[in-house]
Design a protein around this motif. Structure first.
Motif, PDB file in Angstrom:
ATOM      1  N   ARG A 332       0.821  -1.207   0.000  1.00  0.00           N
ATOM      2  CA  ARG A 332       0.000   0.000   0.000  1.00  0.00           C
ATOM      3  C   ARG A 332       0.862   1.267   0.000  1.00  0.00           C
ATOM      4  O   ARG A 332       0.464   2.301  -0.542  1.00  0.00           O
ATOM      5  CB  ARG A 332      -0.920   0.010   1.222  1.00  0.00           C
ATOM      6  CG  ARG A 332      -2.070  -0.974   1.111  1.00  0.00           C
ATOM      7  CD  ARG A 332      -2.779  -1.167   2.446  1.00  0.00           C
ATOM      8  NE  ARG A 332      -3.852  -2.155   2.316  1.00  0.00           N
ATOM      9  CZ  ARG A 332      -5.144  -1.870   2.406  1.00  0.00           C
ATOM     10  NH1 ARG A 332      -5.543  -0.623   2.617  1.00  0.00           N
ATOM     11  NH2 ARG A 332      -6.051  -2.823   2.288  1.00  0.00           N
ATOM     12  N   ALA A 334       3.787   1.508  -1.432  1.00  0.00           N
ATOM     13  CA  ALA A 334       4.524   1.593  -2.700  1.00  0.00           C
ATOM     14  C   ALA A 334       3.659   1.029  -3.821  1.00  0.00           C
ATOM     15  O   ALA A 334       3.990   0.006  -4.423  1.00  0.00           O
ATOM     16  CB  ALA A 334       5.846   0.841  -2.596  1.00  0.00           C
ATOM     17  N   PRO A 335       2.523   1.678  -4.120  1.00  0.00           N
ATOM     18  CA  PRO A 335       1.561   1.098  -5.064  1.00  0.00           C
ATOM     19  C   PRO A 335       2.105   0.913  -6.474  1.00  0.00           C
ATOM     20  O   PRO A 335       1.659   0.021  -7.189  1.00  0.00           O
ATOM     21  CB  PRO A 335       0.403   2.115  -5.038  1.00  0.00           C
ATOM     22  CG  PRO A 335       1.015   3.389  -4.549  1.00  0.00           C
ATOM     23  CD  PRO A 335       2.072   2.984  -3.584  1.00  0.00           C
ATOM     24  N   ARG A 336       3.074   1.718  -6.885  1.00  0.00           N
ATOM     25  CA  ARG A 336       3.636   1.558  -8.223  1.00  0.00           C
ATOM     26  C   ARG A 336       4.632   0.399  -8.286  1.00  0.00           C
ATOM     27  O   ARG A 336       5.085   0.026  -9.377  1.00  0.00           O
ATOM     28  CB  ARG A 336       4.320   2.852  -8.659  1.00  0.00           C
ATOM     29  CG  ARG A 336       3.361   4.019  -8.860  1.00  0.00           C
ATOM     30  CD  ARG A 336       4.088   5.238  -9.401  1.00  0.00           C
ATOM     31  NE  ARG A 336       3.170   6.353  -9.605  1.00  0.00           N
ATOM     32  CZ  ARG A 336       3.542   7.543 -10.071  1.00  0.00           C
ATOM     33  NH1 ARG A 336       4.816   7.771 -10.380  1.00  0.00           N
ATOM     34  NH2 ARG A 336       2.640   8.510 -10.227  1.00  0.00           N
ATOM     35  N   HIS A 337       4.988  -0.120  -7.140  1.00  0.00           N
ATOM     36  CA  HIS A 337       5.910  -1.273  -7.056  1.00  0.00           C
ATOM     37  C   HIS A 337       5.261  -2.341  -6.179  1.00  0.00           C
ATOM     38  O   HIS A 337       5.911  -2.940  -5.325  1.00  0.00           O
ATOM     39  CB  HIS A 337       7.252  -0.839  -6.477  1.00  0.00           C
ATOM     40  CG  HIS A 337       7.879   0.302  -7.229  1.00  0.00           C
ATOM     41  ND1 HIS A 337       8.718   0.122  -8.306  1.00  0.00           N
ATOM     42  CD2 HIS A 337       7.746   1.654  -7.069  1.00  0.00           C
ATOM     43  CE1 HIS A 337       9.089   1.301  -8.781  1.00  0.00           C
ATOM     44  NE2 HIS A 337       8.525   2.248  -8.046  1.00  0.00           N
ATOM     45  N   TYR A 338       3.979  -2.554  -6.432  1.00  0.00           N
ATOM     46  CA  TYR A 338       3.154  -3.381  -5.547  1.00  0.00           C
ATOM     47  C   TYR A 338       3.754  -4.778  -5.349  1.00  0.00           C
ATOM     48  O   TYR A 338       3.910  -5.248  -4.218  1.00  0.00           O
ATOM     49  CB  TYR A 338       1.741  -3.485  -6.123  1.00  0.00           C
ATOM     50  CG  TYR A 338       0.751  -4.188  -5.222  1.00  0.00           C
ATOM     51  CD1 TYR A 338      -0.090  -3.463  -4.389  1.00  0.00           C
ATOM     52  CD2 TYR A 338       0.668  -5.578  -5.201  1.00  0.00           C
ATOM     53  CE1 TYR A 338      -0.992  -4.090  -3.546  1.00  0.00           C
ATOM     54  CE2 TYR A 338      -0.227  -6.226  -4.365  1.00  0.00           C
ATOM     55  CZ  TYR A 338      -1.057  -5.483  -3.545  1.00  0.00           C
ATOM     56  OH  TYR A 338      -1.935  -6.118  -2.710  1.00  0.00           O
ATOM     57  N   ASP A 339       4.063  -5.467  -6.461  1.00  0.00           N
ATOM     58  CA  ASP A 339       4.514  -6.853  -6.358  1.00  0.00           C
ATOM     59  C   ASP A 339       5.822  -6.981  -5.588  1.00  0.00           C
ATOM     60  O   ASP A 339       5.977  -7.858  -4.726  1.00  0.00           O
ATOM     61  CB  ASP A 339       4.684  -7.462  -7.758  1.00  0.00           C
ATOM     62  CG  ASP A 339       3.349  -7.757  -8.424  1.00  0.00           C
ATOM     63  OD1 ASP A 339       2.340  -7.844  -7.708  1.00  0.00           O
ATOM     64  OD2 ASP A 339       3.323  -7.895  -9.661  1.00  0.00           O
ATOM     65  N   PRO A 381      11.645   2.383  -3.634  1.00  0.00           N
ATOM     66  CA  PRO A 381      10.356   2.629  -2.973  1.00  0.00           C
ATOM     67  C   PRO A 381       9.883   1.452  -2.126  1.00  0.00           C
ATOM     68  O   PRO A 381       9.344   1.654  -1.033  1.00  0.00           O
ATOM     69  CB  PRO A 381       9.411   2.887  -4.155  1.00  0.00           C
ATOM     70  CG  PRO A 381      10.305   3.365  -5.255  1.00  0.00           C
ATOM     71  CD  PRO A 381      11.581   2.622  -5.092  1.00  0.00           C
TER      72      PRO A 381
END
Length: 432
Positions: A332, A334-339, A381
């Motif tokens: 949550r 780091a939503p652009r690096h979720y995985d 991130p």
């Protein structure tokens, strides 16, 4: 002669960090994982392979009756080798000889390992009938190498010898007939590699050389050692639900990933398995979803069934919730690096539960450099998100701020992830 177990040193399992100040700590469910290993050598005494052996906790030897208990023992050896230790850790690039019961040979029990690095041994008590012979031919056609174990010249096993890549002869059991047994193997299958077991001294080794044997195993060359690690035990209910989902064509890969992610221990085993069994790709593993896709439904289903056979027990639901909440909070933040963030948070929680250095977990799961950087170095991130979440768990405002996040932001992410984790664990574990 008694063996001298050499345990692999492991730290006791630590307490998982509380979600907030004053929250009760949760102890992860852990269990010892043990596997025996003995080297196999060539004529120049160079190590070329290992045989893997079942080791029950607290015992150096595996004196098991025939039937289900041997199937259980075989499951544990395969599960520990490919899921808990990792092939690279236990054997490097050497071949692995695995003792298999009839159920594994005939396909009644799943074979979750790929053929690249294993030799499948047909145990001496398995009757060589038409079904077994057909199964050996099928396994060889699939790329597996097969071995006939403890051959003593029994005419009833000659048909299996004719199909084998390796034939193992017990020097002690054959006694004075040893040379005749080796000659008999050569006459039936000239291309087979002859492996001699129970070589106790130099005189015995020289006798085997004169008889023309190819590979050698015994206390004179190396005594078996017992390796030990600690492992989270995957949830039996999650495993059962996964089997059901994997055998239903309507289940999406996303749903399967969610089920696997519900159990951190199972998630780590999936990641390790993709690395260990050489799944045929050079791609770095950046997420659990990628590992599930690469492993495939059939292989994953076999793996889950194997863990059930290996005697898994249910996992402490509080421990599961905390680990899943950590992973979710990282994602949550780091939503652009979720995985990458989710995977780093997941591995962080598992490493803490097992008392392992995260570096060791990274090496055995074979995850991508981006995950390693986030988990070990706290870079990027995802790494900063993990650092902030860990600071929040320790109620360390300075640490949270140093990671570039505000206390409110991290607290909100944690509470949201905690609620989602509780709902997920309750939904999956609550209805069996």
């Amino acid at each position: 002669m008694s063996e001298q177990p050499v345990p692999r040193p492991v730290a006791p399992a630590d307490l998982l960090a509380p979600a907030t100040r004053g929250a009760a700590t949760a102890v992860a469910t852990v269990a010892p994982v043990r596997v025996g290993r003995q080297g196999i050598y060539d004529r120049e005494r160079r190590l070329v392979a290992y045989e893997l052996l079942f080791r029950a906790h607290g015992r150096a030897h595996a004196d098991l009756p025939l039937g289900p208990e041997q199937d259980h023992a075989t499951s544990q050896v395969i599960s520990a080798t490919f899921g808990d230790f990792g092939v690279e850790q236990i054997a490097g690039d050497k071949l692995l000889f695995l003792n298999l019961t009839r159920g594994f040979i005939t396909g009644e029990l799943p074979m979750p390992c790929s053929p690249q690095q294993v030799v499948l041994e047909l145990l001496e008590h398995v009757e060589v009938d038409d079904e077994v012979l057909a199964s050996l031919s099928r396994l060889r056609a699939e790329g597996y190498r097969v071995a006939v174990d403890d051959f003593d010249g029994d005419p009833g096993r000659l048909a299996a010898v004719a199909l084998a890549d390796y034939v193992k002869v017990d020097l002690e059991a054959t006694g004075a007939a040893f040379e005749d047994v080796v000659a008999g193997v050569r006459s039936v299958n000239p291309s087979a590699t002859v492996v001699v077991e129970r070589i106790e001294d130099e005189e015995a080794f020289q006798r085997c050389l004169r008889a023309g044997a190819d590979l050698f195993q015994g206390y004179h060359l190396q005594r078996p050692v017992t390796l030990e690690s600690m492992s989270l035990t995957p949830s039996q209910i999650v495993c059962l639900r996964l089997v059901r989902a994997l055998t239903g064509s309507e289940t999406s890969i996303g749903e399967i990933e969610q089920l696997v992610a519900t159990d951190p221990a199972l998630s780590v085993r999936v990641l390790r398995t993709v690395s260990s069994v050489a799944a045929g790709t050079s791609s770095e593993i950046t997420s659990l979803r990628q590992a599930v896709v690469l492993l495939g439904r059939r292989q994953l289903c076999s793996w889950v069934v194997l863990m059930l056979l290996g005697g898994v027990t249910s996992v402490d639901t509080e421990a599961l919730t905390v680990v899943l909440a950590r992973a979710g909070a990282c994602a949550r933040l780091a939503p652009r690096h979720y995985d990458v963030a989710y995977t780093a948070g997941l591995l962080s929680g598992v490493a803490e539960a097992l008392g392992l250095d995260p570096r060791e977990l990274v090496e055995t799961t074979g995850v991508a450099a981006s995950v390693r950087a986030a988990l070990v170095e706290r870079e990027g991130p995802a790494g900063r998100a993990l650092e902030a979440v860990l600071g929040h768990e320790d109620d360390d405002a300075v640490r949270v701020a140093g990671a570039g996040h505000s206390l409110y932001e991290v607290s909100r992410a944690w509470l949201g992830a905690l609620g989602a984790a509780m709902a997920t664990v309750g939904a999956v574990l609550g209805d069996g």
